[in-house]
Design a protein around this motif. Structure first.
Motif, PDB file in Angstrom:
ATOM      1  N   MET A 125       0.701  -0.919   0.158  1.00  0.00           N
ATOM      2  CA  MET A 125       0.012   0.088   0.050  1.00  0.00           C
ATOM      3  C   MET A 125       0.701   1.264   0.064  1.00  0.00           C
ATOM      4  O   MET A 125       1.740   1.346   0.766  1.00  0.00           O
ATOM      5  N   ILE A 126       0.533   2.192  -0.786  1.00  0.00           N
ATOM      6  CA  ILE A 126       1.196   3.531  -0.884  1.00  0.00           C
ATOM      7  C   ILE A 126       0.057   4.494  -0.598  1.00  0.00           C
ATOM      8  O   ILE A 126      -0.820   4.570  -1.274  1.00  0.00           O
ATOM      9  N   ILE A 127       0.700   5.249   0.300  1.00  0.00           N
ATOM     10  CA  ILE A 127      -0.356   6.387   0.917  1.00  0.00           C
ATOM     11  C   ILE A 127       0.327   7.820   0.724  1.00  0.00           C
ATOM     12  O   ILE A 127       0.896   8.211   1.682  1.00  0.00           O
ATOM     13  N   PRO A 128       0.338   8.314  -0.388  1.00  0.00           N
ATOM     14  CA  PRO A 128       1.050   9.592  -0.360  1.00  0.00           C
ATOM     15  C   PRO A 128       0.617  10.687   0.514  1.00  0.00           C
ATOM     16  O   PRO A 128       1.728  11.299   1.049  1.00  0.00           O
ATOM     17  N   SER A 129      -0.690  10.917   0.769  1.00  0.00           N
ATOM     18  CA  SER A 129      -1.033  11.937   1.471  1.00  0.00           C
ATOM     19  C   SER A 129      -0.535  11.923   3.035  1.00  0.00           C
ATOM     20  O   SER A 129      -0.451  12.724   4.000  1.00  0.00           O
ATOM     21  N   ARG A 130      -0.179  10.604   3.534  1.00  0.00           N
ATOM     22  CA  ARG A 130       0.237  10.337   4.906  1.00  0.00           C
ATOM     23  C   ARG A 130       1.726   9.866   4.780  1.00  0.00           C
ATOM     24  O   ARG A 130       2.283   9.389   5.912  1.00  0.00           O
ATOM     25  N   LYS A 131       2.398   9.970   3.803  1.00  0.00           N
ATOM     26  CA  LYS A 131       3.776   9.388   3.669  1.00  0.00           C
ATOM     27  C   LYS A 131       4.054   7.873   4.283  1.00  0.00           C
ATOM     28  O   LYS A 131       5.046   7.958   4.863  1.00  0.00           O
ATOM     29  N   LEU A 132       3.033   7.110   4.071  1.00  0.00           N
ATOM     30  CA  LEU A 132       3.266   5.794   4.510  1.00  0.00           C
ATOM     31  C   LEU A 132       3.055   4.876   3.474  1.00  0.00           C
ATOM     32  O   LEU A 132       2.506   4.880   2.170  1.00  0.00           O
ATOM     33  N   VAL A 133       3.743   3.502   3.754  1.00  0.00           N
ATOM     34  CA  VAL A 133       3.758   2.289   2.860  1.00  0.00           C
ATOM     35  C   VAL A 133       3.654   1.341   4.013  1.00  0.00           C
ATOM     36  O   VAL A 133       4.246   1.191   5.081  1.00  0.00           O
ATOM     37  N   VAL A 134       2.626   0.379   3.682  1.00  0.00           N
ATOM     38  CA  VAL A 134       2.298  -0.809   4.345  1.00  0.00           C
ATOM     39  C   VAL A 134       2.302  -2.074   3.437  1.00  0.00           C
ATOM     40  O   VAL A 134       1.880  -1.989   2.575  1.00  0.00           O
ATOM     41  N   VAL A 135       3.178  -2.960   3.988  1.00  0.00           N
ATOM     42  CA  VAL A 135       3.541  -4.232   3.364  1.00  0.00           C
ATOM     43  C   VAL A 135       2.619  -5.231   4.104  1.00  0.00           C
ATOM     44  O   VAL A 135       3.019  -5.571   5.246  1.00  0.00           O
ATOM     45  N   ARG A 136       1.674  -6.056   3.521  1.00  0.00           N
ATOM     46  CA  ARG A 136       1.336  -7.248   4.189  1.00  0.00           C
ATOM     47  C   ARG A 136       1.370  -8.560   3.428  1.00  0.00           C
ATOM     48  O   ARG A 136       0.895  -8.474   2.233  1.00  0.00           O
ATOM     49  N   MET A 137       2.214  -9.804   3.918  1.00  0.00           N
ATOM     50  CA  MET A 137       2.107 -10.951   3.110  1.00  0.00           C
ATOM     51  C   MET A 137       1.629 -12.130   3.850  1.00  0.00           C
ATOM     52  O   MET A 137       1.728 -11.846   5.022  1.00  0.00           O
ATOM     53  N   GLY A 138       1.446 -13.097   3.231  1.00  0.00           N
ATOM     54  CA  GLY A 138       1.138 -14.429   3.769  1.00  0.00           C
ATOM     55  C   GLY A 138      -0.394 -14.906   3.140  1.00  0.00           C
ATOM     56  O   GLY A 138      -1.174 -14.036   2.651  1.00  0.00           O
ATOM     57  N   PRO A 139      -0.574 -16.205   2.979  1.00  0.00           N
ATOM     58  CA  PRO A 139      -1.724 -16.624   2.192  1.00  0.00           C
ATOM     59  C   PRO A 139      -3.192 -16.594   2.820  1.00  0.00           C
ATOM     60  O   PRO A 139      -3.428 -17.524   3.743  1.00  0.00           O
ATOM     61  N   SER A 140      -3.605 -15.202   2.826  1.00  0.00           N
ATOM     62  CA  SER A 140      -5.086 -15.386   3.484  1.00  0.00           C
ATOM     63  C   SER A 140      -6.087 -16.019   2.811  1.00  0.00           C
ATOM     64  O   SER A 140      -6.414 -16.123   1.591  1.00  0.00           O
ATOM     65  N   PRO A 141      -7.066 -16.860   3.510  1.00  0.00           N
ATOM     66  CA  PRO A 141      -7.930 -17.640   2.893  1.00  0.00           C
ATOM     67  C   PRO A 141      -9.146 -16.927   2.664  1.00  0.00           C
ATOM     68  O   PRO A 141     -10.060 -17.511   1.657  1.00  0.00           O
ATOM     69  N   GLY A 142      -9.221 -15.669   2.854  1.00  0.00           N
ATOM     70  CA  GLY A 142     -10.662 -14.888   2.671  1.00  0.00           C
ATOM     71  C   GLY A 142     -10.398 -13.356   2.097  1.00  0.00           C
ATOM     72  O   GLY A 142      -9.354 -13.205   1.841  1.00  0.00           O
ATOM     73  N   ASN A 143     -11.297 -12.615   2.117  1.00  0.00           N
ATOM     74  CA  ASN A 143     -11.387 -11.130   1.656  1.00  0.00           C
ATOM     75  C   ASN A 143     -10.429 -10.590   2.846  1.00  0.00           C
ATOM     76  O   ASN A 143     -10.594 -10.223   3.930  1.00  0.00           O
ATOM     77  N   VAL A 144      -9.259 -10.010   2.360  1.00  0.00           N
ATOM     78  CA  VAL A 144      -8.506  -9.397   3.287  1.00  0.00           C
ATOM     79  C   VAL A 144      -8.431  -7.941   3.552  1.00  0.00           C
ATOM     80  O   VAL A 144      -8.004  -7.235   4.473  1.00  0.00           O
ATOM     81  N   TYR A 145      -9.451  -7.527   2.834  1.00  0.00           N
ATOM     82  CA  TYR A 145      -9.629  -5.775   2.580  1.00  0.00           C
ATOM     83  C   TYR A 145     -10.137  -5.135   4.057  1.00  0.00           C
ATOM     84  O   TYR A 145      -9.796  -4.367   4.598  1.00  0.00           O
TER      85      TYR A 145
END
Length: 484
Positions: A448-468
């Motif tokens: 995830m790249i969030i320019p307005s908040r100067k933020l990067v978020v990385v999430r990894m791993g096999p989620s079995p469902g809707n991750v959002y």
């Protein structure tokens, strides 16, 4: 040494036979025999493809992911295959692991065995039926980078999380990540948050580290976009030029632009039947690149035009793989080595040492989904975009490129897809700013790249469902812990 594993038989074949025959009970004996044979052949093909993708995952789980920490075949099956119906693993599958030749073979009942070979820096490749090796010469991919423990972040790991940027509530960030990791059903293996260029929170599941290359699936499409952006920055290609694919020049496909391909708007006729075990068939053109041993570039450019380019947004692997062919043709026309190009042109530039980009048997990158990177290297990738394509004073991506990838494709009526990146317009995640965009892969791989908040978020791993919903809550909690 060979490691052989055989699992006990089950009633699966009998159940399959019953389910195949039951719908045709009213047919004549002659018709029933002919139809049953056809269905049996389809079932056999499906089981063979299940074996093929399982051989790939087992091979890469042992020797790509296993570069960082050793794994056993039993662990890979239990963690990466058996829990997920998409890959079609069955309890009565048999497998062999050849540690000398680095070949995994999986056999499904009543189907030919299928093998995958680990080739080193090109990862694991599903071999065509009956073949014992790939059709290209694998090469080493040097990481032209010093030991990361001796180099400052982001080119290395020194000072990655210190000093903490002003205004960050470190305890609140820690609590947010602790909450996220406690949601065990999400199966998160890596979670990293970077604010204003520094890592302010980082968590890994047991056995996984900051250096573990993890299967990133369709995040590779964003890498594809980045590689062609580099060629555009070099002046070798243009975003709005017709795609330079020779096979398209004699028909309507000659109107397809590079822009259309990046926006999943080529208009090609290419079936996507979804990623389910029972859908592993030749008709599933979109997913077939992951379970059959195809020349993926030929497969991608073969379909005819179905609608005019730029008029329909359809998520199809033909588009990024066609871009991949353009990348290969352009790189090789310059006399450069294709297999080392991504590391030299992109990953060395941003300090990424973990990437393993896998190929088909002909040495074409399957960069629509078979790519392995560590969580920290995905943070570096996200930082490149957060910094508008500039890295330590060097412009790597063309000016305006980040705006292009973060702008809705004109053909996407939902406005949630840009240029090989997803968009939060309209908000898929209500707690996340609307300017957020991200690379996304199957089973919840995101940067995830969030320019307005100067933020990067990385999430990894096999989620079995809707991750959002999970990401919405996690990122929302993080945002409350950093300056507005």
């Amino acid at each position: 040494m060979n490691r052989n594993r055989m699992n006990p038989p089950s009633a699966f074949p009998m159940l399959v036979a019953f389910s195949i025959l039951a719908p045709f009970a009213s047919l004549s004996a002659e018709d029933l025999t002919a139809r049953a044979l056809t269905e049996k052949e389809k079932q056999r093909e499906n089981m063979e493809f299940r074996a093929a993708i399982c051989a790939h995952h087992l091979s890469s789980g042992l020797w790509v992911v296993g570069r960082d920490h050793q794994r056993t075949p039993e662990e890979v099956i239990a963690q990466d295959l058996a829990p997920f119906t998409s890959f079609g693993w069955q309890p009565d599958f048999q497998y062999q692991v050849d540690d000398i030749r680095k070949v995994v073979t999986v056999t499904a009942p009543d189907a030919p065995p299928r093998s995958a070979r680990y080739t080193g820096d090109q990862g694991s490749t599903i071999l065509p039926r009956g073949e014992s090796d790939v059709f290209f010469s694998p090469v080493e991919v040097p990481r032209n980078l010093p030991d990361p423990s001796t180099v400052d972040w982001p080119m290395g790991d020194v000072g990655a999380s210190f000093p903490v940027p002003p205004g960050v509530d470190s305890e609140a960030v820690a609590a947010a990540l602790d909450w996220a990791m406690a949601q065990e059903k999400q199966n998160t293996r890596g979670l990293v948050v970077a604010y204003d260029g520094k890592i302010i929170g980082e968590r890994y599941a047991a056995g996984w580290t900051k250096d573990t290359p993890q299967l990133s699936w369709s995040q590779g499409k964003s890498i594809t976009a980045t590689l062609i952006a580099i060629l555009i920055q070099r002046g070798l290609l243009e975003l709005d030029q017709p795609a330079p694919i020779q096979e398209w020049q004699g028909d309507a496909r000659r109107e397809i632009r590079i822009r259309d391909l990046l926006q999943m708007s080529s208009g090609l006729k290419f079936a996507n039947l979804g990623f389910k075990g029972e859908k592993l068939t030749v008709e599933n053109e979109h997913m077939r690149v992951y379970f059959d041993s195809l020349n993926v570039f030929e497969h991608a450019i073969t379909p005819p035009a179905e609608v005019p380019p730029g008029t329909r947004n359809a998520y199809r692997n033909c588009d990024p793989l066609s871009v991949g062919k353009i990348i290969r043709d352009t790189v090789e026309a310059q006399g450069e080595d294709y297999l080392t190009f991504p590391q030299r042109a992109l990953f060395d530039k941003i300090g990424a040492r973990s990437p393993v980009l896998e190929t088909d048997p002909w040495g074409n990158f399957i960069l629509s989904g078979y790519d392995y990177l560590s969580a920290r290297d995905w943070v570096r990738f996200g930082q490149l975009y957060l910094q508008d394509g500039v890295w330590q004073g060097e412009r790597i991506l063309p000016e305006g490129w980040t705006d292009f990838v973060a702008t809705p494709a004109p053909s996407d009526k939902k406005e949630n897809y840009g240029g090989m990146f997803y968009l939060n317009r309209p908000p898929r995640m209500a707690k996340v700013p609307k300017d957020t965009y991200w690379s996304a892969g199957f089973m919840g791989q995101v940067t995830m790249i969030i320019p307005s908040r100067k933020l990067v978020v990385v999430r990894m791993g096999p989620s079995p469902g809707n991750v959002y919903p999970y990401l919405n809550e996690t990122i929302g909690r993080v945002l409350n812990a950093i300056p507005n």
